[in-house]
Design a protein around this motif. Sequence first.
Motif, mmCIF file in Angstrom:
data_model
loop_
_atom_site.group_PDB
_atom_site.id
_atom_site.type_symbol
_atom_site.label_atom_id
_atom_site.label_comp_id
_atom_site.label_asym_id
_atom_site.label_seq_id
_atom_site.Cartn_x
_atom_site.Cartn_y
_atom_site.Cartn_z
ATOM 1 N N ARG A 139 -7.742 -0.444 5.389
ATOM 2 C CA ARG A 139 -6.653 -1.188 4.740
ATOM 3 C C ARG A 139 -6.927 -2.685 4.731
ATOM 4 N NH1 ARG A 139 -1.141 -0.710 6.800
ATOM 5 N NH2 ARG A 139 -0.670 -1.731 4.832
ATOM 6 N N ASP B 202 0.837 -1.195 0.000
ATOM 7 C CA ASP B 202 0.000 0.000 0.000
ATOM 8 C C ASP B 202 0.871 1.244 0.000
ATOM 9 O OD1 ASP B 202 -2.333 -1.537 0.300
ATOM 10 O OD2 ASP B 202 -2.191 -1.480 2.470
ATOM 11 N N LEU C 202 -8.480 4.297 -2.724
ATOM 12 C CA LEU C 202 -9.521 4.525 -1.726
ATOM 13 C C LEU C 202 -9.316 5.909 -1.139
ATOM 14 C CD1 LEU C 202 -11.835 3.503 0.129
ATOM 15 C CD2 LEU C 202 -10.039 2.715 1.684
ATOM 16 N N ARG D 123 -3.691 0.613 -3.308
ATOM 17 C CA ARG D 123 -3.407 -0.813 -3.098
ATOM 18 C C ARG D 123 -3.074 -1.434 -4.446
ATOM 19 N NH1 ARG D 123 -2.449 -4.535 1.009
ATOM 20 N NH2 ARG D 123 -2.745 -6.559 0.107
ATOM 21 N N LEU E 40 -9.722 -3.341 2.182
ATOM 22 C CA LEU E 40 -9.223 -3.137 0.822
ATOM 23 C C LEU E 40 -8.354 -4.308 0.391
ATOM 24 C CD1 LEU E 40 -9.325 -1.082 -1.490
ATOM 25 C CD2 LEU E 40 -7.243 -0.056 -0.556
ATOM 26 N N LEU F 223 -5.893 -0.149 -6.768
ATOM 27 C CA LEU F 223 -7.162 0.383 -6.281
ATOM 28 C C LEU F 223 -6.872 1.663 -5.504
ATOM 29 C CD1 LEU F 223 -8.700 -2.922 -4.872
ATOM 30 C CD2 LEU F 223 -9.203 -1.828 -7.051
#
Length: 113
Positions: free
Chosen positions: A100, A60, A87, A73, A103, A85
């Motif tokens: 986290r 991350d 967020l 991610r 995700l 991804l």
Amino acid sequence: MPTPGAPGGRGPRGGPAGGPHPGAPEAGDRPAPPAGPGTAAPLPAAPPIGVDPKAPPVEDVIVTTRTAYHVLRFVETTFDSSVFLHLWLDRSTGNLALARLRLRELAERLVLV
């Protein structure tokens, strides 16, 4: 006797003060010869126990601002390694640790072919 490092004194290796630092090689120092045949090369460091050696080195990336968290991610795919991804989480009401974890679970369930 002059004090090492004092003006007009001697340096740590007997040279004039203000000369090369103590770790600097002297003029007569030579680097070690390269490893020849029959010498063992150092082994690469083993990954920590429980860590997949094929996993990407970064899981991350978290960027924080005054009002939000941005979590990127990275997702492993068979066709491309640049999928991730994003967020966007409100900092005052969001839970970064829980976000986290969720995700990560979402990325594992996501199937990209």
